[in-house]
Design a protein around this motif. Structure first.
Motif, PDB file in Angstrom:
ATOM      1  N   VAL B 379      50.349  50.155  31.153  1.00  0.00           N
ATOM      2  CA  VAL B 379      49.447  49.622  32.166  1.00  0.00           C
ATOM      3  C   VAL B 379      50.241  48.845  33.216  1.00  0.00           C
ATOM      4  N   ALA B 383      50.643  49.586  37.222  1.00  0.00           N
ATOM      5  CA  ALA B 383      50.459  48.587  38.284  1.00  0.00           C
ATOM      6  C   ALA B 383      51.651  48.595  39.238  1.00  0.00           C
ATOM      7  N   TRP B 398      39.266  53.110  44.995  1.00  0.00           N
ATOM      8  CA  TRP B 398      39.283  51.925  44.130  1.00  0.00           C
ATOM      9  C   TRP B 398      38.715  50.706  44.852  1.00  0.00           C
ATOM     10  N   TRP B 401      35.132  51.008  44.747  1.00  0.00           N
ATOM     11  CA  TRP B 401      34.680  50.706  43.377  1.00  0.00           C
ATOM     12  C   TRP B 401      34.614  49.203  43.169  1.00  0.00           C
ATOM     13  N   LYS B 402      35.665  48.521  43.672  1.00  0.00           N
ATOM     14  CA  LYS B 402      35.725  47.070  43.486  1.00  0.00           C
ATOM     15  C   LYS B 402      34.566  46.380  44.216  1.00  0.00           C
TER      16      LYS B 402
ATOM     17  N   CYS C  51      30.343  45.716  35.483  1.00  0.00           N
ATOM     18  CA  CYS C  51      31.360  46.429  34.699  1.00  0.00           C
ATOM     19  C   CYS C  51      32.404  45.413  34.271  1.00  0.00           C
ATOM     20  N   GLY C  53      35.505  45.785  34.177  1.00  0.00           N
ATOM     21  CA  GLY C  53      36.720  45.885  34.993  1.00  0.00           C
ATOM     22  C   GLY C  53      37.783  46.781  34.391  1.00  0.00           C
ATOM     23  N   PRO C  55      38.197  50.069  33.969  1.00  0.00           N
ATOM     24  CA  PRO C  55      38.739  51.252  34.661  1.00  0.00           C
ATOM     25  C   PRO C  55      39.879  50.878  35.601  1.00  0.00           C
ATOM     26  N   ALA C  56      39.710  49.823  36.367  1.00  0.00           N
ATOM     27  CA  ALA C  56      40.754  49.415  37.303  1.00  0.00           C
ATOM     28  C   ALA C  56      41.954  48.862  36.535  1.00  0.00           C
ATOM     29  N   TYR C  57      41.679  48.061  35.509  1.00  0.00           N
ATOM     30  CA  TYR C  57      42.763  47.468  34.728  1.00  0.00           C
ATOM     31  C   TYR C  57      43.662  48.554  34.129  1.00  0.00           C
ATOM     32  N   ASN C  58      43.053  49.523  33.483  1.00  0.00           N
ATOM     33  CA  ASN C  58      43.839  50.579  32.843  1.00  0.00           C
ATOM     34  C   ASN C  58      44.639  51.407  33.843  1.00  0.00           C
ATOM     35  N   ASN C  59      44.189  51.409  35.084  1.00  0.00           N
ATOM     36  CA  ASN C  59      44.924  52.150  36.094  1.00  0.00           C
ATOM     37  C   ASN C  59      45.923  51.280  36.840  1.00  0.00           C
ATOM     38  N   GLY C  60      46.103  50.078  36.341  1.00  0.00           N
ATOM     39  CA  GLY C  60      47.091  49.205  36.963  1.00  0.00           C
ATOM     40  C   GLY C  60      46.604  48.555  38.246  1.00  0.00           C
ATOM     41  N   ARG C  61      45.296  48.610  38.492  1.00  0.00           N
ATOM     42  CA  ARG C  61      44.735  47.957  39.691  1.00  0.00           C
ATOM     43  C   ARG C  61      44.266  46.563  39.281  1.00  0.00           C
ATOM     44  N   PHE C  62      45.239  45.691  39.019  1.00  0.00           N
ATOM     45  CA  PHE C  62      44.911  44.380  38.457  1.00  0.00           C
ATOM     46  C   PHE C  62      44.049  43.534  39.380  1.00  0.00           C
ATOM     47  N   ASP C  64      41.917  44.500  41.674  1.00  0.00           N
ATOM     48  CA  ASP C  64      40.550  45.041  41.669  1.00  0.00           C
ATOM     49  C   ASP C  64      39.851  44.691  40.354  1.00  0.00           C
ATOM     50  N   ALA C  67      38.834  41.073  40.424  1.00  0.00           N
ATOM     51  CA  ALA C  67      37.696  40.811  41.303  1.00  0.00           C
ATOM     52  C   ALA C  67      36.383  41.153  40.600  1.00  0.00           C
ATOM     53  N   VAL C  68      36.394  42.276  39.883  1.00  0.00           N
ATOM     54  CA  VAL C  68      35.170  42.701  39.184  1.00  0.00           C
ATOM     55  C   VAL C  68      34.942  41.854  37.932  1.00  0.00           C
ATOM     56  N   THR C 186      40.194  57.574  33.006  1.00  0.00           N
ATOM     57  CA  THR C 186      40.680  58.508  34.026  1.00  0.00           C
ATOM     58  C   THR C 186      41.680  59.518  33.464  1.00  0.00           C
ATOM     59  N   PHE C 187      42.218  59.244  32.261  1.00  0.00           N
ATOM     60  CA  PHE C 187      43.117  60.210  31.614  1.00  0.00           C
ATOM     61  C   PHE C 187      42.468  61.587  31.521  1.00  0.00           C
TER      62      PHE C 187
END
Lengths: 226, 461, 251
Positions: B379, B383, B398, B401-402, C51, C53, C55-62, C64, C67-68, C186-187
């Protein structure tokens, strides 16, 4: 190149944020079950037999006769050994220099290579053994060349029952290995093997196909032999 | 970017490969499981092994200096290399100085990192893999597909054919014992004649200047005993503080890797042949390769990657690896550890697709004997990769989505709309197309839980 | 899970439905809430929830994800448990929220919530000590536990304990119970070929048991598995454990 690479690598490691110090862990789990001498012998035997080694038992004085009487049965015509090891001296003392089939390691490996590759077996002493994993502790030296336990297709190893430790950790700490390791210390836990082809176990790849362990009952509580 | 997806698809199409892998992985998992049946012992030993690795890494620069000092005192010559190219050059220089034209090699993943075989061959040195699996791979002109069992993707018929074609005088046989015997005969004299032996290192002990190598076949001992020169290559992270530290790591390594209580041979090398010794190499060289490791070490989030002891349990238990095999990763290290290690040592440009190729199921983390937090690092790498990307369709999506999920009012509005018209989204829409290859389209519920909860009389604060 | 200390039965709980349940499986969420209410609890469904959060976390969108997730942190002010009908989302809140908010002003709130988060089946078993009377017809079911439920929440046996407690339910075990079904968020769409192979093996495993229904505690897995079963025109159907329990025990 080497100098600058060294400085660059160590420089980066020194410059990086220093990780927090980690205290020593608890080695208690390495202690295993100490057990009595006979328990350790039994565990050692069970473990190394499970790895396809053969285990025999005799006395510290009687092993040369025991060995010579079985060479035929084991298909061994020529057995190499270190002349100056305690076992080599005892063997020659007991059987005489010219005994049939005895091939003392002469000179350096470069001169002895051809002879050794033609031997059927190599005889070695051991520094000790490990009950938990069924391992021999081989300690190389001028009297115990490394190739003896490696090149011939059969390796015969002498183990004094009093030298069987419960675990590797106990062996290395009780025997203070850190204070003086030989050129090469080896743990041997069975004959050479592979499972590279379809995970099918096959013995005898590059090292010995057969490992014969002869236990010498040198302390009370051990097996007194046949 | 690599081609993991494409390679995976090709690998999945081979029923034979899938069968070979599944059988092999099932066997390895069962054997490992039997070794760690005592959960309490597993947890205590694992805690100790993890402690040893973390402690070693916390003191890495000191331990490397100490290792250099003790090895040098033991007459082991220490060399440092920042890159694989430098390490290769060091090896070649040693061989040239000693007039060595033929090299026998014990299995070493670091030498794979260096692409040493190709380099030496280009420079006129014959290098011979001697581990049976590696020997098969070299004959086939392939790369290892597993770090412990390099030819695990091949079955006996393939090896039988290969030996018949490539080894002079070898008759076709599918019997593993006979195949092994063919390899033994082909390699035996080569050990005696080689000008040098090259191996890896499993653990290097700083306090005593000792190199530990584990193996089952005896080729490692042959390569380090008979040739006049032994060259050991290791990643700088492999150093441990004391001999005592080796005991737990060894136990964890062999039990995790192949389900063995110990390997047939554990080789501890502390010096070249001494004046009165009758055998052993006259020179022992240790090459310490960095190849990105010092940068990983400097990064607290990524540092635990270096705890790895290369047992391969993560790949044996990985649902992705066990289906596609090692070659799909196009990398030196495949499987979960490869997914975190390769992008770090070789960059996102080549391996940026690997961190994403995981369902984050965590099976690898469950069995890792030194608790490398593989999923967390995956993960983390995702990032890092995101940060290298500019504005894209993905990043816009994204952001959308956010915004939606950070605004409850907007969220309820959008979900309400989706409940009404979501079913109209066509199968060929982005994401849905991939999803519906093997699955039915998901159905949006006409009423959301928000609505049902309110209607059901629940407190809706 | 083993090692976690569970509180005494509270008077009230928060229910966090999760986005997948909200959009695709609302009956699962509603059933979960009804089960809790039937056990005598006041169930609070915060209106602001969206949610976790993940989905974003697992995709490395920390950023985002934060924020959620921050939006959710405000929803549970009272010191009562937060129950989720998902081991995966529970795992996100319990295991990853503290790291996600480390060093931010919300760190304390994140830690507080992570301590109060429970997956539904573990809450039913350990906190409520629920004992259900089965009113349904005899049925053979297979259980699929999600990876995060098993590995992040340590919830392995609880759902099976609940299923075994139903008199007319025969629980059959999958051959590879612990293996991932290939969802992975998303995998499933980023690596569609591998994911497809994984779900094909999972559905084959389910098929081999002869089960009529596959029960799971996570809607991601369920959407993946039942989506594949449906495409294969398999007669096996899927149910979220909350819905399954409610259907069989609702007098």
């Amino acid at each position: 190149m080497s100098e600058s690479a060294r400085d660059a690598i160590l420089g980066r490691l020194d410059a990086g944020a220093r990780p927090p110090e980690v205290p020593d862990g608890d080695f208690q789990v390495m202690a295993g079950r100490p057990g009595t001498v006979s328990e350790r012998i039994e565990r050692f035997r069970t473990a190394i037999e499970a790895a396809n080694a053969e285990v025999h038992a005799t006395t510290p004085a009687g092993w040369p006769a025991f060995l010579m009487a079985r060479l035929n049965e084991w298909g061994i015509d020529r057995i190499a050994f270190g002349r100056e090891s305690w076992a080599g001296r005892q063997l020659i003392g007991d059987r005489g220099e010219a005994a049939n089939g005895l091939v003392p390691f002469e000179g350096a490996i470069e001169d002895f290579k051809e002879t050794l590759f033609a031997c059927d077996a190599g005889l070695t002493t051991t520094r000790g053994a490990i009950a938990e994993t069924g391992s021999l502790i081989l300690w190389s030296g001028p009297d115990e060349p490394r190739a003896l336990s490696l090149v011939p297709p059969v390796h015969v190893a002498l183990v004094r029952t009093g030298s069987i430790h419960a675990t590797l950790h106990e062996a290395m700490t009780a025997d203070r290995w850190r204070d003086g390791l030989p050129t090469n210390a080896v743990l041997v836990s069975g004959p050479s093997k592979t499972a590279d082809i379809e995970q099918t176990l096959v013995y005898g790849v590059h090292g010995p196909r057969r490992l014969v362990v002869i236990l010498l009952a040198d302390v009370p509580g051990g097996d007194d032999g046949p | 970017m690599g081609d993991f997806g494409k390679n995976a698809e090709a690998a999945l199409a081979s029923a034979k490969l899938r069968g070979n892998l599944r059988r092999a992985m099932d066997g390895l998992m069962a054997k490992r499981g039997a070794q760690f049946a005592d959960a309490d012992e597993w947890s205590r030993l694992r805690a100790l092994g993890t402690n040893v690795r973390r402690r070693s890494l916390a003191r890495l620069p000191e331990l490397l200096r100490k290792l250099e000092e003790t090895c040098t005192a033991n007459a082991i010559q220490v060399h440092w290399a920042e890159t694989p190219a430098e390490a290769n050059q060091v090896v070649l220089d040693i061989l040239r100085r000693n007039g060595a034209e033929t090299v026998v090699k014990g299995k070493s993943m670091v030498s794979e990192e260096m692409h040493l075989n190709g380099y030496l061959e280009e420079n006129g040195v014959e290098i011979l893999e001697t581990d049976l699996g590696e020997y098969v791979i070299q004959l086939a002109g392939e790369t290892p597909s597993h770090i412990i069992m390099p030819c695990i993707h091949k079955n006996r018929d393939e090896i039988a054919k290969l030996f018949e074609d490539k080894i002079e005088g070898a008759a076709y046989t599918e019997d593993p014992a006979e195949l092994t015997e063919i390899a033994r005969k082909a390699l035996r004299r080569r050990f005696a004649e080689a000008g040098a032996g090259v191996t890896g290192v499993n653990f290097a002990v700083a306090e005593t200047g000792t190199l530990c190598l584990v193996e089952n076949e005896g080729n490692g001992r042959m390569s380090t005993t008979l040739p006049p020169v032994h060259i050991a290559v290791m990643g700088i992270e492999k150093v441990v503080e004391s001999l005592e530290d080796v005991a737990p790591l060894l136990s964890l390594l062999t039990r995790s890797a192949t389900g063995q209580g110990i390997t047939t041979y554990v080789n501890m090398i502390s010096s070249p042949r001494r004046a009165d010794d009758r055998d052993g190499p006259r020179e022992v060289h240790l090459i310490l390769l960095d190849n990105g490791r010092s940068s990983i070490h400097a990064d607290a989030d990524l540092r635990p990657t270096l705890q790895c002891i290369r047992c391969g349990a993560c790949m044996n238990h990985c649902p992705v690896y066990s289906r596609v095999g090692g070659h799909a990763y196009s990398s030196v290290y495949p499987g979960p550890i490869g997914k975190i290690l390769m992008p770090q040592i070789s960059g996102f440009a080549c391996y940026g697709d690997l961190p994403g190729a995981s369902s984050l199921c965590g099976a690898c983390v469950d069995v890792c004997p030194v608790k490398v937090p593989i999923t967390d690092i995956l993960v983390q790498l995702r990032a890092r990769l995101e940060k290298t990307k500019g504005l894209s369709l993905g990043s816009v999506a994204w952001t959308g989505w956010k915004i939606m999920h950070a605004s409850p009012g907007l969220y309820r509005l959008v979900t309400r709309v989706l409940g009404l018209v979501g079913g109209l989204i066509p199968r060929c829409a982005p994401l849905l197309r991939a999803w519906t290859r093997v699955r039915a389209k998901p159905r949006f519920a006409p009423k959301s839980l928000h609505r049902l909860a309110r209607e059901g009389g629940f407190d809706h604060e | 899970m083993a090692g976690r200390t569970y509180p005494a039965k509270p008077e009230a709980v928060y229910f966090f439905g999760t986005c997948l349940v909200d959009l695709f499986y609302p009956q699962a969420g509603l059933s979960g809430m009804k089960l809790l209410r039937r056990e005598g609890l006041r169930v609070v469904f915060p209106k602001g929830q969206t949610c976790c959060g993940q989905p974003a976390y697992n995709n490395g969108r920390f950023a985002d994800a934060r924020a959620v997730a921050r939006q959710q942190l405000r929803l549970f002010p009272k010191p009562i448990p937060v129950v989720l009908p998902s081991g995966s989302c529970a795992g996100m809140m319990r295991k990853h929220y503290p790291d996600l908010f480390a060093g931010t002003p919300d760190e304390a709130a994140a830690r507080d919530i992570s301590e109060r988060v429970f997956e539904l089946s573990e809450f039913l078993v350990h906190v409520l000590k629920a004992d259900f009377t089965d009113l349904g017809a005899p049925v053979k079911v297979a259980w699929h536990g999600s990876c995060h439920s098993q590995r992040e929440m340590g919830v392995r046996e609880e759902p099976k304990t609940l299923l075994r407690g139903l008199a007319n339910v025969e629980l059959v075990e999958l051959e590879r119970e612990r293996e991932c079904c290939g969802f992975g968020g998303t995998f499933s769409v980023k690596e569609p070929a591998v994911s497809a192979a994984m779900v094909a093996d999972k559905t084959a495993d389910i098929g081999n048991t002869g089960a009529e229904t596959v029960v799971s505690g996570d809607c991601g897995c369920l959407m993946n598995i039942t989506g594949a079963l449906e495409k294969q025109q398999s007669p096996v159907c899927g149910r979220h454990i909350a819905e399954f329990l409610w259907e069989r025990t609702d007098g």
